[in-house]
Design a protein around this motif. Structure first.
Motif, PDB file in Angstrom:
ATOM      1  N   ILE A  32      65.141  56.465  36.518  1.00  0.00           N
ATOM      2  CA  ILE A  32      64.763  55.733  35.306  1.00  0.00           C
ATOM      3  C   ILE A  32      65.789  54.638  35.045  1.00  0.00           C
ATOM      4  CG2 ILE A  32      64.350  55.963  32.818  1.00  0.00           C
ATOM      5  CD1 ILE A  32      63.636  58.915  33.420  1.00  0.00           C
ATOM      6  N   PRO A  33      65.336  53.369  34.937  1.00  0.00           N
ATOM      7  CA  PRO A  33      66.278  52.274  34.685  1.00  0.00           C
ATOM      8  C   PRO A  33      66.799  52.335  33.251  1.00  0.00           C
ATOM      9  CG  PRO A  33      64.034  51.456  34.641  1.00  0.00           C
ATOM     10  CD  PRO A  33      63.939  52.903  35.017  1.00  0.00           C
ATOM     11  N   GLN A  34      68.024  51.887  33.072  1.00  0.00           N
ATOM     12  CA  GLN A  34      68.686  51.976  31.770  1.00  0.00           C
ATOM     13  C   GLN A  34      68.843  50.596  31.149  1.00  0.00           C
ATOM     14  OE1 GLN A  34      69.434  55.088  30.540  1.00  0.00           O
ATOM     15  NE2 GLN A  34      68.378  55.756  32.393  1.00  0.00           N
ATOM     16  N   VAL A  35      68.785  50.549  29.822  1.00  0.00           N
ATOM     17  CA  VAL A  35      69.023  49.280  29.143  1.00  0.00           C
ATOM     18  C   VAL A  35      70.473  49.158  28.700  1.00  0.00           C
ATOM     19  CG1 VAL A  35      66.682  48.822  28.377  1.00  0.00           C
ATOM     20  CG2 VAL A  35      68.151  50.276  26.990  1.00  0.00           C
ATOM     21  N   THR A  36      71.183  50.271  28.656  1.00  0.00           N
ATOM     22  CA  THR A  36      72.583  50.246  28.235  1.00  0.00           C
ATOM     23  C   THR A  36      73.357  51.314  28.992  1.00  0.00           C
ATOM     24  OG1 THR A  36      74.072  50.778  26.415  1.00  0.00           O
ATOM     25  CG2 THR A  36      71.839  51.631  26.245  1.00  0.00           C
ATOM     26  N   LEU A  37      74.665  51.107  29.112  1.00  0.00           N
ATOM     27  CA  LEU A  37      75.511  52.115  29.752  1.00  0.00           C
ATOM     28  C   LEU A  37      75.970  53.166  28.746  1.00  0.00           C
ATOM     29  CD1 LEU A  37      77.750  49.904  32.053  1.00  0.00           C
ATOM     30  CD2 LEU A  37      75.930  51.463  32.712  1.00  0.00           C
ATOM     31  N   ASN A  38      75.684  52.932  27.465  1.00  0.00           N
ATOM     32  CA  ASN A  38      76.148  53.867  26.438  1.00  0.00           C
ATOM     33  C   ASN A  38      75.135  54.958  26.175  1.00  0.00           C
ATOM     34  OD1 ASN A  38      78.689  52.719  25.937  1.00  0.00           O
ATOM     35  ND2 ASN A  38      77.650  51.013  24.908  1.00  0.00           N
ATOM     36  N   VAL A  39      74.663  55.587  27.246  1.00  0.00           N
ATOM     37  CA  VAL A  39      73.792  56.748  27.098  1.00  0.00           C
ATOM     38  C   VAL A  39      74.520  57.946  27.671  1.00  0.00           C
ATOM     39  CG1 VAL A  39      71.534  55.617  27.040  1.00  0.00           C
ATOM     40  CG2 VAL A  39      72.634  56.076  29.228  1.00  0.00           C
ATOM     41  N   PRO A  40      74.269  59.137  27.117  1.00  0.00           N
ATOM     42  CA  PRO A  40      75.013  60.308  27.582  1.00  0.00           C
ATOM     43  C   PRO A  40      74.409  60.952  28.833  1.00  0.00           C
ATOM     44  CG  PRO A  40      73.644  60.888  25.700  1.00  0.00           C
ATOM     45  CD  PRO A  40      73.451  59.417  25.914  1.00  0.00           C
ATOM     46  N   VAL A  41      75.272  61.604  29.608  1.00  0.00           N
ATOM     47  CA  VAL A  41      74.824  62.422  30.736  1.00  0.00           C
ATOM     48  C   VAL A  41      74.144  63.671  30.176  1.00  0.00           C
ATOM     49  CG1 VAL A  41      75.644  63.891  32.634  1.00  0.00           C
ATOM     50  CG2 VAL A  41      76.603  61.599  32.302  1.00  0.00           C
ATOM     51  N   ILE A  42      72.949  63.968  30.701  1.00  0.00           N
ATOM     52  CA  ILE A  42      72.253  65.190  30.289  1.00  0.00           C
ATOM     53  C   ILE A  42      72.118  66.110  31.501  1.00  0.00           C
ATOM     54  CG2 ILE A  42      71.069  64.149  28.330  1.00  0.00           C
ATOM     55  CD1 ILE A  42      68.590  63.826  30.129  1.00  0.00           C
ATOM     56  N   LYS A  43      71.498  67.278  31.274  1.00  0.00           N
ATOM     57  CA  LYS A  43      71.481  68.313  32.319  1.00  0.00           C
ATOM     58  C   LYS A  43      70.770  67.875  33.593  1.00  0.00           C
ATOM     59  CE  LYS A  43      71.338  71.976  28.816  1.00  0.00           C
ATOM     60  NZ  LYS A  43      70.413  72.931  28.153  1.00  0.00           N
ATOM     61  N   GLY A  44      69.812  66.963  33.474  1.00  0.00           N
ATOM     62  CA  GLY A  44      69.004  66.581  34.642  1.00  0.00           C
ATOM     63  C   GLY A  44      69.539  65.391  35.414  1.00  0.00           C
ATOM     64  N   VAL A  45      70.737  64.910  35.101  1.00  0.00           N
ATOM     65  CA  VAL A  45      71.248  63.697  35.755  1.00  0.00           C
ATOM     66  C   VAL A  45      71.949  64.050  37.065  1.00  0.00           C
ATOM     67  CG1 VAL A  45      72.794  61.711  35.535  1.00  0.00           C
ATOM     68  CG2 VAL A  45      71.543  62.526  33.551  1.00  0.00           C
ATOM     69  N   SER A  46      71.285  63.789  38.186  1.00  0.00           N
ATOM     70  CA  SER A  46      71.900  64.097  39.481  1.00  0.00           C
ATOM     71  C   SER A  46      72.718  62.917  39.989  1.00  0.00           C
ATOM     72  CB  SER A  46      70.822  64.457  40.489  1.00  0.00           C
ATOM     73  OG  SER A  46      69.749  63.539  40.394  1.00  0.00           O
ATOM     74  N   GLY A  47      72.406  61.724  39.487  1.00  0.00           N
ATOM     75  CA  GLY A  47      73.167  60.566  39.919  1.00  0.00           C
ATOM     76  C   GLY A  47      72.982  59.417  38.962  1.00  0.00           C
ATOM     77  N   VAL A  48      73.947  58.515  38.933  1.00  0.00           N
ATOM     78  CA  VAL A  48      73.764  57.236  38.246  1.00  0.00           C
ATOM     79  C   VAL A  48      74.112  56.147  39.243  1.00  0.00           C
ATOM     80  CG1 VAL A  48      74.076  58.043  35.884  1.00  0.00           C
ATOM     81  CG2 VAL A  48      76.070  57.379  37.194  1.00  0.00           C
ATOM     82  N   LEU A  49      73.214  55.186  39.376  1.00  0.00           N
ATOM     83  CA  LEU A  49      73.359  54.169  40.412  1.00  0.00           C
ATOM     84  C   LEU A  49      73.405  52.788  39.770  1.00  0.00           C
ATOM     85  CD1 LEU A  49      70.598  55.511  42.857  1.00  0.00           C
ATOM     86  CD2 LEU A  49      73.010  56.111  42.841  1.00  0.00           C
ATOM     87  N   ALA A  50      74.179  51.900  40.388  1.00  0.00           N
ATOM     88  CA  ALA A  50      74.253  50.521  39.892  1.00  0.00           C
ATOM     89  C   ALA A  50      73.980  49.578  41.054  1.00  0.00           C
ATOM     90  CB  ALA A  50      75.637  50.247  39.304  1.00  0.00           C
ATOM     91  N   PHE A  51      72.991  48.699  40.886  1.00  0.00           N
ATOM     92  CA  PHE A  51      72.604  47.773  41.954  1.00  0.00           C
ATOM     93  C   PHE A  51      72.793  46.329  41.517  1.00  0.00           C
ATOM     94  CE2 PHE A  51      69.991  51.529  42.924  1.00  0.00           C
ATOM     95  CZ  PHE A  51      70.441  51.759  44.209  1.00  0.00           C
ATOM     96  N   SER A  52      73.207  45.504  42.473  1.00  0.00           N
ATOM     97  CA  SER A  52      73.397  44.092  42.154  1.00  0.00           C
ATOM     98  C   SER A  52      72.312  43.214  42.741  1.00  0.00           C
ATOM     99  CB  SER A  52      74.738  43.616  42.710  1.00  0.00           C
ATOM    100  OG  SER A  52      74.665  43.574  44.122  1.00  0.00           O
ATOM    101  N   GLU A  53      71.530  43.772  43.682  1.00  0.00           N
ATOM    102  CA  GLU A  53      70.645  42.922  44.474  1.00  0.00           C
ATOM    103  C   GLU A  53      69.312  42.720  43.782  1.00  0.00           C
ATOM    104  OE1 GLU A  53      69.683  42.963  49.048  1.00  0.00           O
ATOM    105  OE2 GLU A  53      70.918  44.641  48.452  1.00  0.00           O
ATOM    106  N   PRO A  54      69.071  41.544  43.229  1.00  0.00           N
ATOM    107  CA  PRO A  54      67.839  41.398  42.456  1.00  0.00           C
ATOM    108  C   PRO A  54      66.577  41.339  43.305  1.00  0.00           C
ATOM    109  CG  PRO A  54      69.127  39.379  42.407  1.00  0.00           C
ATOM    110  CD  PRO A  54      69.876  40.350  43.243  1.00  0.00           C
ATOM    111  N   GLU A  55      66.681  40.957  44.598  1.00  0.00           N
ATOM    112  CA  GLU A  55      65.431  40.739  45.339  1.00  0.00           C
ATOM    113  C   GLU A  55      64.699  42.030  45.650  1.00  0.00           C
ATOM    114  OE1 GLU A  55      68.048  39.633  48.856  1.00  0.00           O
ATOM    115  OE2 GLU A  55      68.584  40.782  47.097  1.00  0.00           O
ATOM    116  N   THR A  56      65.400  43.159  45.578  1.00  0.00           N
ATOM    117  CA  THR A  56      64.718  44.419  45.837  1.00  0.00           C
ATOM    118  C   THR A  56      63.811  44.798  44.677  1.00  0.00           C
ATOM    119  OG1 THR A  56      66.594  45.582  44.935  1.00  0.00           O
ATOM    120  CG2 THR A  56      66.502  45.370  47.329  1.00  0.00           C
ATOM    121  N   PHE A  57      63.839  44.033  43.618  1.00  0.00           N
ATOM    122  CA  PHE A  57      63.092  44.481  42.446  1.00  0.00           C
ATOM    123  C   PHE A  57      61.738  43.803  42.300  1.00  0.00           C
ATOM    124  CE2 PHE A  57      66.762  46.632  42.113  1.00  0.00           C
ATOM    125  CZ  PHE A  57      67.849  45.977  41.587  1.00  0.00           C
TER     126      PHE A  57
END
Lengths: 318, 446
Positions: B345-370
């Motif tokens: 699920i894409p995020q609008v802010t980094l100020n969200v908390p980690v919950i029980k179902g979070v297996s990873g958080v990823l950050a991408f810079s490459e816009p063309e993959t979108f």
């Protein structure tokens, strides 16, 4: 950080876009092009360039005239151009290729909505159109010319299948048929060059083996059963070119594995019937055009069995 | 040995080399901890503490009367300073309990140290002497949910309908999403806890067989678990072909048992319970130590991250603190994802908390993959080959564009699980999953 992109998953895509797939098909057609220039001289190359430029031009002008987004970037018009040229005899006048390209792109492809919406293969429909309108020009064969001269001065001859249909003789050796040292359309003569392209397409996973292999095998087996020379049949005419590059056209061939098998067997049967019992020496183009039309029906009856649904044969979607 | 798998699927570049050999290190909890009341599928919790209360690490701070729900606990000791709506990583907002961390990590008195001797004989005795109900109760009280991402409350799975006895427990170690290595590291670093957890789950549902199913791109994890489980004859290791979505519940059941969950049904309908490997290790900790689910492995990765890492993370810390702990960003990220790149699920802010179902958080810079534009379908059939549910995504996407509800029903749009294989493979870059999401809403509202 204020401008984070939000979009639906998945967030990664396969590297293979339509453009890249089409580029692979163009690369796979190069061996056949090289062979055609080797056997027929530079006119073969000129024909190909003329048809490619015409196809791209007609697609561009159509989309410009109707203010549609340009799709020439997907490279599919280039493939159509190459295939229109490959389906003509080298002795044909250049205006014929331009006419055939116009029919293929404007009538068969753009009238129906462009790539994806055409119901038959544009290049083959272009060939059928040229064959119907200018049958003499489309069946004037020359023997391959090794002089690489710009003007073809080779003597007229007949294709291997033409001779076979006329006189029942098989004047060419299997080796000549395999290498391409025979009369025929520009791109169809060298089975070897086409097979090199086939292997490339398989390695790049652009197409699967099913349609070409099953099509050719069906022709071989059926010819043998009916008392013909199977090997001679599969190496001559447009079979190899049609099986590898035209029967496998995504838009006009079925989608499932079962569909591929039905489609390919149908192609084989039609080809042999036309070649052996019809009045035409060659039947590959008409077979593919006919099976193109049947493709939606095949797709309807060959859906996958959905996960978690009881086994009910092909009716899982009902 | 023949690899177990399912029909369909795709082969994305797994990009796991970034973090698969990086051991898990503890992430230091931050000063402010934000615990959402909604961390699972089912009814959200209501806070059971008030502003100003002192809470201990592992103390229950939210609960619900509903059966399909799971209590939430404080992941640190400290003071409740606020209860308010706060952005949620799953989208929207959720009521959250905000705790001021006192950095003492004072444990709630019920929580005991790990006192189980780990000889196999002792483990077998321990499992034999515990009651099924006790396991289920402890799992519920510990707030354990599926940690593979869906966050379905585990105690619900442990109480299947009476007429559907469970014979097989599958521990899901496929981890088929690219980039994620949190389960891989859990299998390498806590294999025994995973095996103990699986034995407890098996005991709770009365199953006869445990299969720990792992994709063959993790040979080290397969080896470690084969060694650790060799004393337990009911545990076998199933080696899966590496293919996405091999870790999807229905696909892993099909691969391991050959059974297919009926359309619209639950795994219990075919006698199977599937649980993530890290969830099993949480079960072991809950039963042996009474430790609730307050920390988990999280992979922090993606091309924009300075030092891709695996962390042991307390729930309630922000995504921002995870990226900070991973050395920050080396380039400006264009997209932040919770979970893997295929279904995350894409995020609008980094100020969200980690919950029980979070297996990873990823950050991408490459816009063309979108991708911003889609083409029209060229009927190549690649999505039909790829669909693990054996649907026709091409047809569904076109019916969705035409809002053709009848056709959508006839082509079983509701069986789609939105794994994204069709969008991934489409050479025309069509937005298959979006079309199908829209179609599902149309059918449900019709």
């Amino acid at each position: 950080m204020s401008n984070l992109i939000v979009s639906y998953a998945p967030h990664i895509r396969s590297a293979k876009s339509t453009k890249q797939l089409m580029a692979d098909v163009i690369i796979a057609l190069i061996p056949a092009l090289v062979a055609s220039v080797y056997f027929f001289g530079l006119p073969a190359l000129v024909h190909t360039v003329v048809c490619v430029l015409s196809c791209v031009f007609f697609e561009w002008i159509w989309e410009r005239a109707f203010k549609l987004p340009s799709t020439i970037g997907d490279l599919s018009a280039i493939i159509t151009g190459i295939l229109v040229a490959f389906n003509m005899p080298v002795s044909a006048p250049y205006w014929l290729g331009i006419t055939g390209s116009a029919f293929a792109i404007i009538v068969v492809k753009m009238f129906f909505g462009g790539l994806g919406s055409n119901f038959v293969n544009p290049a083959l429909a272009g060939r059928a159109f040229m064959l119907l309108c200018w049958p003499v020009l489309m069946t004037k064969w020359t023997v391959p010319d090794f002089t690489m001269s710009f003007v073809t001065d080779a003597v007229s001859t007949a294709t291997p299948l033409g001779v076979l249909a006329e006189s029942g003789q098989m004047p060419y050796s299997y080796l000549s048929l395999f290498l391409g040292n025979i009369g025929g359309c520009i791109g169809e003569v060298s089975a070897l060059a086409i097979l090199i392209g086939f292997v490339y397409l398989l390695i790049r996973k652009v197409i699967t083996w099913r349609i070409p292999v099953i099509y050719v095998l069906t022709v071989f087996v059926l010819t043998e059963i009916l008392g013909g020379d199977g090997l001679y049949y599969i190496l001559s005419g447009g079979l190899m070119l049609g099986a590898v590059f035209m029967a496998t056209d995504y838009v006009t061939s079925p989608m499932s594995a079962t569909g591929h098998i039905i489609y390919a067997v149908g192609l084989g049967v039609l080809t042999v019937v036309i070649r052996m019992f019809g009045s035409l020496p060659e039947g590959v183009s008409y077979s593919i055009l006919l099976m193109n039309i049947v493709t939606p029906l095949i797709d309807t009856y060959t859906k996958n069995r959905i996960y978690g649904k009881p086994k009910t044969g092909g009716k899982s979607h009902e | 040995m023949r690899l177990k798998t399912f029909k369909g699927g795709i082969h994305p570049n797994d990009s796991k080399e970034l973090t698969k050999n990086v051991p898990v290190v503890p992430h230091i909890p931050t000063e402010t901890i934000i615990i959402p009341m909604r961390q699972h599928i089912g009814a959200p919790c209501e806070p059971v503490v008030q502003i100003g209360d002192e809470v201990l690490m592992g103390q229950k701070i939210g609960d619900s009367e509903a059966f399909v729900s799971a209590p939430v606990h404080s992941s640190v000791s400290g003071t409740v300073v606020d209860i308010k709506m706060y952005p949620h990583p799953g989208g929207g907002e959720s009521k959250c309990v905000v705790i001021q961390n006192d950095f003492n990590d004072t444990l709630y008195p019920d929580i005991k140290p790990w006192n189980l001797d780990v000889s196999s004989k002792n483990i077998k005795n321990f499992v034999a002497n515990i009651q099924s109900k006790e396991i289920v109760d402890k799992v519920r009280e510990a707030g354990i949910v599926g940690m593979g991402g869906a966050a379905f409350p585990l105690h619900v799975k442990l109480t299947p309908p009476k007429d559907n006895p469970i014979d097989t427990v599958i521990l899901n170690g496929a981890e088929c999403e690219p980039y994620l290595t949190s389960d891989h590291r859990a299998m390498l670093e806590n294999p025994l806890q995973i095996v103990i957890g699986s034995l407890l789950i098996k005991k709770a549902v009365g199953a006869s067989r445990i299969v720990i199913a792992i994709e063959n791109n993790k040979p080290d994890a397969i080896k470690v678990l084969q060694e650790v489980s060799s004393d337990f004859e009911e545990v076998e290791i199933g080696i899966l072909k590496t293919k996405y979505p091999q870790g999807s519940e229905k696909q892993i059941i099909n691969a391991v048992t050959g059974r297919q969950v009926p359309s619209g049904g639950l795994p219990s309908a075919v006698g199977v319970l599937v649980s993530n490997v890290d969830t099993a290790s949480s079960v072991a900790k809950a039963v042996v130590m009474n430790l609730p689910l307050i920390e988990r492995n999280v992979t922090v990765s993606g091309d924009a991250v300075m030092n891709p890492s695996n962390f042991k993370v307390r729930t309630g810390v922000t995504f921002a603190s995870l990226f900070e702990a991973a050395g920050g960003f080396k380039v400006e990220p264009k997209k932040i994802i919770m979970g893997g790149p295929m279904m995350g699920i894409p995020q609008v802010t980094l100020n969200v908390p980690v919950i029980k179902g979070v297996s990873g958080v990823l950050a991408f810079s490459e816009p063309e993959t979108f991708g911003k534009e889609e083409g029209i379908c060229i009927k190549c059939g690649k999505c039909v080959d790829a669909c693990p549910m054996r649907l026709m995504p091409n047809a569904l996407s076109m019916f969705a564009e035409n809002s053709d509800v009848e056709k959508l029903k006839k082509y079983h749009v509701l069986d789609c699980m939105e794994c994204g294989s069709c969008s991934f493979i489409c050479p025309q870059r069509r937005f298959m999953v979006q079309h199908i999401k829209k179609a599902k809403a149309l059918v449900k509202n019709s």
